[in-house]
Design a protein around this motif. Sequence first.
Motif, PDB file in Angstrom:
ATOM      1  N   TYR A 281       2.922  10.231   2.783  1.00 16.48           N
ATOM      2  CA  TYR A 281       1.610   9.710   2.400  1.00 16.48           C
ATOM      3  C   TYR A 281       0.549  10.094   3.434  1.00 16.48           C
ATOM      4  O   TYR A 281      -0.613  10.313   3.096  1.00 16.48           O
ATOM      5  CB  TYR A 281       1.668   8.194   2.218  1.00 16.48           C
ATOM      6  CG  TYR A 281       2.309   7.779   0.913  1.00 16.48           C
ATOM      7  CD1 TYR A 281       1.839   8.282  -0.303  1.00 16.48           C
ATOM      8  CD2 TYR A 281       3.376   6.886   0.878  1.00 16.48           C
ATOM      9  CE1 TYR A 281       2.428   7.916  -1.501  1.00 16.48           C
ATOM     10  CE2 TYR A 281       3.970   6.510  -0.317  1.00 16.48           C
ATOM     11  CZ  TYR A 281       3.489   7.031  -1.512  1.00 16.48           C
ATOM     12  OH  TYR A 281       4.067   6.679  -2.701  1.00 16.48           O
TER      13      TYR A 281
ATOM     14  N   THR B 271       0.813  -1.225   0.000  1.00 12.96           N
ATOM     15  CA  THR B 271       0.000   0.000   0.000  1.00 12.96           C
ATOM     16  C   THR B 271       0.843   1.270   0.000  1.00 12.96           C
ATOM     17  O   THR B 271       0.322   2.352   0.266  1.00 12.96           O
ATOM     18  CB  THR B 271      -0.952   0.038   1.217  1.00 12.96           C
ATOM     19  OG1 THR B 271      -0.187  -0.121   2.430  1.00 12.96           O
ATOM     20  CG2 THR B 271      -1.998  -1.052   1.136  1.00 12.96           C
TER      21      THR B 271
ATOM     22  N   ASN C 209       1.893   3.515  -2.074  1.00 18.05           N
ATOM     23  CA  ASN C 209       1.833   4.214  -3.360  1.00 18.05           C
ATOM     24  C   ASN C 209       0.625   5.149  -3.383  1.00 18.05           C
ATOM     25  O   ASN C 209      -0.312   4.981  -2.597  1.00 18.05           O
ATOM     26  CB  ASN C 209       1.758   3.215  -4.520  1.00 18.05           C
ATOM     27  CG  ASN C 209       0.613   2.238  -4.353  1.00 18.05           C
ATOM     28  OD1 ASN C 209      -0.545   2.586  -4.561  1.00 18.05           O
ATOM     29  ND2 ASN C 209       0.918   1.010  -3.963  1.00 18.05           N
ATOM     30  N   GLU C 210       0.656   6.132  -4.268  1.00 19.38           N
ATOM     31  CA  GLU C 210      -0.422   7.124  -4.307  1.00 19.38           C
ATOM     32  C   GLU C 210      -1.766   6.507  -4.671  1.00 19.38           C
ATOM     33  O   GLU C 210      -2.808   6.926  -4.165  1.00 19.38           O
ATOM     34  CB  GLU C 210      -0.075   8.240  -5.300  1.00 19.38           C
ATOM     35  CG  GLU C 210       0.909   9.244  -4.767  1.00 19.38           C
ATOM     36  CD  GLU C 210       0.925  10.525  -5.577  1.00 19.38           C
ATOM     37  OE1 GLU C 210       0.005  10.707  -6.419  1.00 19.38           O
ATOM     38  OE2 GLU C 210       1.837  11.336  -5.365  1.00 19.38           O
ATOM     39  N   GLU C 211      -1.760   5.536  -5.552  1.00 19.77           N
ATOM     40  CA  GLU C 211      -3.014   4.886  -5.948  1.00 19.77           C
ATOM     41  C   GLU C 211      -3.731   4.311  -4.732  1.00 19.77           C
ATOM     42  O   GLU C 211      -4.951   4.446  -4.582  1.00 19.77           O
ATOM     43  CB  GLU C 211      -2.732   3.775  -6.962  1.00 19.77           C
ATOM     44  CG  GLU C 211      -4.000   3.075  -7.459  1.00 19.77           C
ATOM     45  CD  GLU C 211      -3.707   1.948  -8.433  1.00 19.77           C
ATOM     46  OE1 GLU C 211      -4.663   1.259  -8.822  1.00 19.77           O
ATOM     47  OE2 GLU C 211      -2.529   1.761  -8.801  1.00 19.77           O
ATOM     48  N   SER C 212      -2.975   3.678  -3.839  1.00 23.53           N
ATOM     49  CA  SER C 212      -3.567   3.105  -2.629  1.00 23.53           C
ATOM     50  C   SER C 212      -4.117   4.193  -1.721  1.00 23.53           C
ATOM     51  O   SER C 212      -5.185   4.028  -1.117  1.00 23.53           O
ATOM     52  CB  SER C 212      -2.514   2.289  -1.865  1.00 23.53           C
ATOM     53  OG  SER C 212      -2.153   1.129  -2.588  1.00 23.53           O
TER      54      SER C 212
ATOM     55  N   TYR D 119      -5.280   7.185  -2.590  1.00 20.43           N
ATOM     56  CA  TYR D 119      -6.525   7.716  -3.149  1.00 20.43           C
ATOM     57  C   TYR D 119      -7.669   6.705  -3.002  1.00 20.43           C
ATOM     58  O   TYR D 119      -8.815   7.091  -2.730  1.00 20.43           O
ATOM     59  CB  TYR D 119      -6.333   8.098  -4.611  1.00 20.43           C
ATOM     60  CG  TYR D 119      -5.669   9.446  -4.792  1.00 20.43           C
ATOM     61  CD1 TYR D 119      -6.409  10.616  -4.743  1.00 20.43           C
ATOM     62  CD2 TYR D 119      -4.295   9.548  -4.981  1.00 20.43           C
ATOM     63  CE1 TYR D 119      -5.804  11.857  -4.894  1.00 20.43           C
ATOM     64  CE2 TYR D 119      -3.669  10.784  -5.128  1.00 20.43           C
ATOM     65  CZ  TYR D 119      -4.433  11.933  -5.078  1.00 20.43           C
ATOM     66  OH  TYR D 119      -3.831  13.171  -5.209  1.00 20.43           O
ATOM     67  N   SER D 120      -7.359   5.443  -3.165  1.00 18.01           N
ATOM     68  CA  SER D 120      -8.388   4.404  -2.999  1.00 18.01           C
ATOM     69  C   SER D 120      -8.836   4.327  -1.540  1.00 18.01           C
ATOM     70  O   SER D 120     -10.032   4.168  -1.252  1.00 18.01           O
ATOM     71  CB  SER D 120      -7.842   3.042  -3.445  1.00 18.01           C
ATOM     72  OG  SER D 120      -7.543   3.039  -4.820  1.00 18.01           O
TER      73      SER D 120
END
Length: 253
Positions: free
Chosen positions: A231, A172, A174-177, A179-180
């Motif tokens: 993050y 987890t 990473n930026e994608e995680s 935002y999700s």
Amino acid sequence: MTEGRLHSIETMGLVDGPGIRTVFFLQGCPLRCAYCHNPDSQNLFSKNQITPEAVLEMALRYKTYYNRSGGGVTFSGGEPLLQGEFLVETLKLLKEAGINTAIDTCGYGDEKYFKEILKLVDIIILDIKHFSDKGYKTITGKSKHKLNKFISYLDDFHGTIWLRHVMVPSITDNEESIYSLFNEISNLADKIDRFEILPYHTLGVGKYEELNREYSLKDIPEMDKNKAKEYEKLINKLLDEERRDIKTRKKIV
């Protein structure tokens, strides 16, 4: 007489809620988190039992420290919501004594006690293991369904909410995680007082060896604390923006 299954007690806790706190770690957890640093607390059986009255008696000894620091009593685990009846009886006594209370939980427990617990407790510290059901199952061995159910009860909660997420490298971080994860909890933005990202560490590995259990994340390094902090800033920025949007929408209505 209702008794709680007890794992251990920390009398001067400083990280499980605001101020100086007495932390009661309750025994038993339905999840099997890959990074759990207290695997010995997962088993449902305990030789140690404690009554609501005994919790109150101990809490009263430290009430001066609570009052000076803004602290109180925290129930952690294991998973405290598994012992709903014990929590309700104990929270009632502590509330009558004017002692601040917190529950550190993953949201898994007996649903029939949720409403009463949330009326009595002051602070919910909720651990979000993963944003997707698939990822949740991979990390915990369970579906995310029960967590979602508990979160739905927070719509009517009027206390303080802290959210936490253990960030694991290659899973987890990473930026994608981020935002999700934000999308999963954005509806609670105006209720969330704090969101913390906890960097994954390997301090519990020795316990797995003692229990003769395999540690599934043995090849994953510890999370870089500075990266985790960045993050954390990102998700709190997203939450702040959502809070402003919520205020704007309320004004328009």
